[in-house]
Design a protein around this motif. Structure first.
Motif, PDB file in Angstrom:
ATOM      1  N   GLY A 286       0.172   4.450  -0.405  1.00 44.47           N
ATOM      2  CA  GLY A 286       1.472   4.377   0.257  1.00 44.47           C
ATOM      3  C   GLY A 286       1.407   4.796   1.716  1.00 44.47           C
ATOM      4  O   GLY A 286       1.051   5.932   2.008  1.00 44.47           O
ATOM      5  N   ALA A 287       1.753   3.885   2.624  1.00 45.45           N
ATOM      6  CA  ALA A 287       1.729   4.188   4.060  1.00 45.45           C
ATOM      7  C   ALA A 287       3.143   4.427   4.580  1.00 45.45           C
ATOM      8  O   ALA A 287       3.577   3.839   5.560  1.00 45.45           O
ATOM      9  N   GLY A 288       3.885   5.302   3.885  1.00 44.77           N
ATOM     10  CA  GLY A 288       5.196   5.752   4.374  1.00 44.77           C
ATOM     11  C   GLY A 288       5.014   7.109   5.024  1.00 44.77           C
ATOM     12  O   GLY A 288       3.884   7.540   5.291  1.00 44.77           O
ATOM     13  N   ALA A 289       6.126   7.798   5.261  1.00 41.76           N
ATOM     14  CA  ALA A 289       6.064   9.092   5.956  1.00 41.76           C
ATOM     15  C   ALA A 289       5.094  10.054   5.268  1.00 41.76           C
ATOM     16  O   ALA A 289       4.268  10.693   5.930  1.00 41.76           O
ATOM     17  N   LEU A 290       5.149  10.138   3.920  1.00 47.86           N
ATOM     18  CA  LEU A 290       4.264  11.076   3.227  1.00 47.86           C
ATOM     19  C   LEU A 290       2.799  10.673   3.400  1.00 47.86           C
ATOM     20  O   LEU A 290       1.922  11.522   3.534  1.00 47.86           O
TER      21      LEU A 290
ATOM     22  N   VAL B  90       1.481  -2.503   1.221  1.00 46.65           N
ATOM     23  CA  VAL B  90       1.653  -3.963   1.286  1.00 46.65           C
ATOM     24  C   VAL B  90       2.216  -4.399   2.640  1.00 46.65           C
ATOM     25  O   VAL B  90       2.460  -5.579   2.863  1.00 46.65           O
ATOM     26  N   LEU B  91       2.435  -3.445   3.536  1.00 45.29           N
ATOM     27  CA  LEU B  91       3.009  -3.780   4.843  1.00 45.29           C
ATOM     28  C   LEU B  91       1.976  -3.551   5.950  1.00 45.29           C
ATOM     29  O   LEU B  91       1.550  -2.422   6.192  1.00 45.29           O
ATOM     30  N   ASP B  92       1.604  -4.655   6.604  1.00 41.69           N
ATOM     31  CA  ASP B  92       0.557  -4.588   7.637  1.00 41.69           C
ATOM     32  C   ASP B  92       0.905  -3.644   8.784  1.00 41.69           C
ATOM     33  O   ASP B  92       0.047  -2.904   9.256  1.00 41.69           O
ATOM     34  N   HIS B  93       2.182  -3.651   9.232  1.00 40.67           N
ATOM     35  CA  HIS B  93       2.499  -2.830  10.410  1.00 40.67           C
ATOM     36  C   HIS B  93       2.353  -1.336  10.098  1.00 40.67           C
ATOM     37  O   HIS B  93       1.953  -0.554  10.945  1.00 40.67           O
ATOM     38  N   ARG B  94       2.622  -0.973   8.858  1.00 40.23           N
ATOM     39  CA  ARG B  94       2.455   0.436   8.485  1.00 40.23           C
ATOM     40  C   ARG B  94       0.961   0.791   8.385  1.00 40.23           C
ATOM     41  O   ARG B  94       0.537   1.859   8.801  1.00 40.23           O
ATOM     42  N   LEU B  95       0.188  -0.141   7.828  1.00 41.36           N
ATOM     43  CA  LEU B  95      -1.258   0.104   7.701  1.00 41.36           C
ATOM     44  C   LEU B  95      -1.920   0.189   9.070  1.00 41.36           C
ATOM     45  O   LEU B  95      -2.900   0.906   9.247  1.00 41.36           O
ATOM     46  N   GLU B  96      -1.367  -0.522  10.023  1.00 41.89           N
ATOM     47  CA  GLU B  96      -1.897  -0.477  11.380  1.00 41.89           C
ATOM     48  C   GLU B  96      -1.592   0.885  12.011  1.00 41.89           C
ATOM     49  O   GLU B  96      -2.468   1.543  12.564  1.00 41.89           O
ATOM     50  N   LEU B  97      -0.343   1.314  11.868  1.00 42.79           N
ATOM     51  CA  LEU B  97       0.091   2.583  12.476  1.00 42.79           C
ATOM     52  C   LEU B  97      -0.632   3.787  11.869  1.00 42.79           C
ATOM     53  O   LEU B  97      -0.942   4.760  12.562  1.00 42.79           O
ATOM     54  N   ILE B  98      -0.935   3.705  10.575  1.00 41.86           N
ATOM     55  CA  ILE B  98      -1.510   4.866   9.898  1.00 41.86           C
ATOM     56  C   ILE B  98      -2.947   5.156  10.350  1.00 41.86           C
ATOM     57  O   ILE B  98      -3.441   6.272  10.180  1.00 41.86           O
TER      58      ILE B  98
ATOM     59  N   ILE C 146      -6.200  -0.983   3.126  1.00 46.88           N
ATOM     60  CA  ILE C 146      -6.262  -2.184   2.282  1.00 46.88           C
ATOM     61  C   ILE C 146      -4.831  -2.676   2.054  1.00 46.88           C
ATOM     62  O   ILE C 146      -4.010  -1.941   1.494  1.00 46.88           O
ATOM     63  N   ASN C 147      -4.544  -3.892   2.501  1.00 48.79           N
ATOM     64  CA  ASN C 147      -3.256  -4.479   2.146  1.00 48.79           C
ATOM     65  C   ASN C 147      -3.435  -5.092   0.754  1.00 48.79           C
ATOM     66  O   ASN C 147      -4.133  -6.091   0.582  1.00 48.79           O
ATOM     67  N   VAL C 148      -2.807  -4.454  -0.241  1.00 49.88           N
ATOM     68  CA  VAL C 148      -3.067  -4.810  -1.642  1.00 49.88           C
ATOM     69  C   VAL C 148      -2.157  -5.928  -2.145  1.00 49.88           C
ATOM     70  O   VAL C 148      -2.218  -6.296  -3.326  1.00 49.88           O
ATOM     71  N   LYS C 149      -1.338  -6.470  -1.251  1.00 46.75           N
ATOM     72  CA  LYS C 149      -0.423  -7.539  -1.658  1.00 46.75           C
ATOM     73  C   LYS C 149      -1.221  -8.716  -2.231  1.00 46.75           C
ATOM     74  O   LYS C 149      -2.132  -9.237  -1.578  1.00 46.75           O
ATOM     75  N   GLY C 150      -0.891  -9.096  -3.436  1.00 42.58           N
ATOM     76  CA  GLY C 150      -1.547 -10.240  -4.062  1.00 42.58           C
ATOM     77  C   GLY C 150      -2.928  -9.956  -4.624  1.00 42.58           C
ATOM     78  O   GLY C 150      -3.558 -10.830  -5.217  1.00 42.58           O
TER      79      GLY C 150
END
Ligand code: ZN
Ligand code: ZN
Length: 364
Positions: free
Chosen positions: A188-192, A213-221, A230-234
């Motif tokens: 999970g690439a949210g605040a936590l 599953v969200l690229d922009h969050r994975l980029e920021l993290i 890893i974008n696990v979508k699909g």
């Protein structure tokens, strides 16, 4: 000081919050009246608002709060770190007021499970002192709360999520017993997740793998220390497990932190662990988040599962210390992606619900 002040009140779930006025309380012994400068919207506020979990009404939601002292009741002189307090000081405080005397407070070291627990942003606000939640102009802090003076070098937006998201991650981190050079998976690439990565980097972890599953969050993290995203979508579970194993010499990670709040991630995360690995569940804060797992695998591979809900006062202090010492290294301030006024609270809640925002700040 005005006699009355505003709050955004939830009168029923799935209904827009209403701006209401309540009389400000008289400041009793041991209490503090705070003018709120910022409150960020936590995922659990959204859970309560959409009715995914039950909250007593009417209620002033919001518990990730920072503000300045307006008035201190008799006997209040210092914060929980023994720093002198005076009117005008900026403070944060524990999400809970606990009694310090019950079975869980005294005997079991679980102050967050106090038998007489009160939680900011979680209790009914119909009766005085009314101001016990963050989506308001003021907050009334009661004596069983641990108060921490905020270092001057931090912004309100950096500090606000500390007393829920960050302190909870610190508590989870302690439970995970992670050692330097270990490999960790953050689900999970949210605040936590951002905080978990910063902690992992700060503690010297080797591979810090993040799934979302969200690229922009994975980029920021990545700016928070994630070494692999890893974008696990699909992706099929086997494929995800294989990718994590490839990144950890074929063994799997030492520890997984679940901070996405999705029950179907638990069995997947357990399979990503090496033999003897630890799984810490932090994200699923609403009932009905069931999962199934093969107990034979749990036993044969000597796995540990721990649940973490809220935290102890020391975890909040550690969180503030982390922010104070590393805020130039990690862009904590970028986690607040949107801000709204109290009057625009409902737009803020919708933004938080959409997943578009990482944290929405309410600036009364
Ligand atoms: Zn929260
Ligand atoms: Zn207690």
């Amino acid at each position: 000081m005005p006699k009355k002040a505003k709050a955004a009140v939830m009168t029923a779930p799935k209904k827009d919050l209403e701006i209401l006025q309540y009389p400000l309380p008289r400041v009793e012994r041991g209490c503090i009246l705070v003018k709120i400068t910022c409150c960020t919207i936590c995922g659990s506020d959204v859970h309560s608002w959409v009715g995914r979990r039950t909250a007593p009404t009417p209620i002033i939601l919001g518990h990730e709060i920072v503000g300045t002292i307006v008035e201190m009741g008799e006997g209040v002189t210092r914060d929980s770190g023994d720093r002198l307090l005076e009117a005008g000081d900026r403070i944060t405080w524990t999400i809970m007021d606990n009694c310090g005397k019950c079975y869980y407070c005294r005997e079991k070291g679980l102050m967050m499970k106090c038998r007489h627990l009160k939680k900011y942003g979680h209790d009914r606000c119909a009766d005085p002192p009314h101001f016990i939640g963050g989506f308001a102009e003021y907050c009334y802090i009661t004596p069983g709360t641990c108060v921490i003076k905020v270092p001057d070098n931090l912004t309100d937006e950096e500090v606000a999520p500390a007393n829920c998201a960050l302190a909870t991650v610190v508590a989870g981190w302690e439970a995970a017993e992670i050692k330097p050079f270990e490999n960790v998976l953050v689900q999970g690439a949210g605040a936590l997740g951002f905080y978990a990565c910063a902690l992992a980097k700060h503690y010297g972890c080797r591979r810090i793998i993040v799934t979302d599953v969200l690229d922009h969050r994975l980029e920021l993290i990545k700016a928070f220390g994630a070494t692999d995203t890893i974008n696990v979508k699909g992706m099929a579970d086997e494929e995800i497990i294989g990718t994590v194993r490839d990144q950890t010499a074929g063994f799997g990670v030492d520890c997984v932190l679940e901070v996405a709040g999705l029950p179907n991630l638990i069995s997947l995360g357990l399979k990503c662990l090496r033999i003897g690995g630890r799984y810490v569940e932090i994200g699923n804060s609403y009932p009905g988040a069931n999962f199934t797992y093969d107990a034979c695998d749990l036993m044969m591979r000597r796995l540990t599962i721990k649940g973490i809900h809220n935290y102890d006062a020391k975890h909040l202090q550690m969180g503030v210390d982390l922010l104070e010492t590393t805020h130039e290294k990690y862009p904590f301030r970028d986690m607040v992606t949107h801000s709204v006024s109290l009057e625009n609270m409902n737009a803020g809640m919708r933004l938080a619900e959409s997943g578009e925002a990482i944290r929405v700040a309410v600036l009364p």
